[in-house]
Design an enzyme around this catalytic site. Structure first.
Site, PDB file in Angstrom:
ATOM      1  N   THR A   1       0.813  -1.217   0.000  1.00 46.38           N
ATOM      2  CA  THR A   1       0.000   0.000   0.000  1.00 46.38           C
ATOM      3  C   THR A   1       0.851   1.274   0.000  1.00 46.38           C
ATOM      4  OG1 THR A   1      -0.127   0.129   2.416  1.00 46.38           O
ATOM      5  CG2 THR A   1      -1.802  -1.204   1.311  1.00 46.38           C
ATOM      6  N   ASP A   2       0.169   2.362  -0.291  1.00 49.02           N
ATOM      7  CA  ASP A   2       0.815   3.671  -0.200  1.00 49.02           C
ATOM      8  C   ASP A   2       0.605   4.216   1.214  1.00 49.02           C
ATOM      9  OD1 ASP A   2      -1.832   4.593  -0.084  1.00 49.02           O
ATOM     10  OD2 ASP A   2      -1.813   5.355  -2.144  1.00 49.02           O
ATOM     11  N   ALA A   3       0.957   5.441   1.443  1.00 48.37           N
ATOM     12  CA  ALA A   3       0.856   6.037   2.779  1.00 48.37           C
ATOM     13  C   ALA A   3      -0.582   6.120   3.282  1.00 48.37           C
ATOM     14  CB  ALA A   3       1.491   7.424   2.787  1.00 48.37           C
TER      15      ALA A   3
END
Length: 134
Positions: A15-17
């Site tokens: 995932t991203d942030a």
């Protein structure tokens, strides 16, 4: 024939942030499902031989809904066409019954010199069988 289905758990590294799967990882999930599809058909370790290799020639991905951290997703693969040196698959990613992403990928078969070559007989036969089963 039903689509081949492979389950994957989404981890934080995917995932991203914001906790949403990074867009390029959708393609990684599809790659895993294609590899497992070949493995279940008895074509394991095709990547360790030297006579041929597969490369993604074209890919088109449509992102429908976000995939989130800790989701259990199902990635499907279904052969939709076959040529002499390539074949195309439809791949979808689901959370339960909810479509999250869809993609169409064309894989080309190359020889050692990185030129197109005919699909190996065992893979061509597998793909033709899949197409005949609908």
């Amino acid at each position: 024939m039903s689509d081949f289905a492979f389950n994957i758990r989404v981890y934080i590294e995917d995932t991203d942030a914001g906790g949403i799967v990074y867009h390029a990882n959708h393609i990684r999930f599809m790659e895993r499902a294609r590899t497992e599809w070949l493995r279940t058909q008895g074509i394991a370790h095709y990547w360790q031989q030297t006579d041929y290799s597969f490369v993604v020639h074209k890919i088109n991905v449509k992102y429908v809904r976000p995939i989130l951290m800790d989701d259990l997703i199902t990635v499907t693969a279904h052969v939709i066409s076959c040529k002499t040196a390539s074949f195309r698959l439809q791949q979808n990613i689901y959370r339960g019954e909810i479509l999250l992403a869809s993609g169409e990928v064309e894989l080309a078969c190359l020889n050692k010199a990185m030129s197109p070559r005919k699909l190996p007989h065992e893979i061509h036969d597998l793909i033709q069988k899949e197409l005949a089963q609908g």
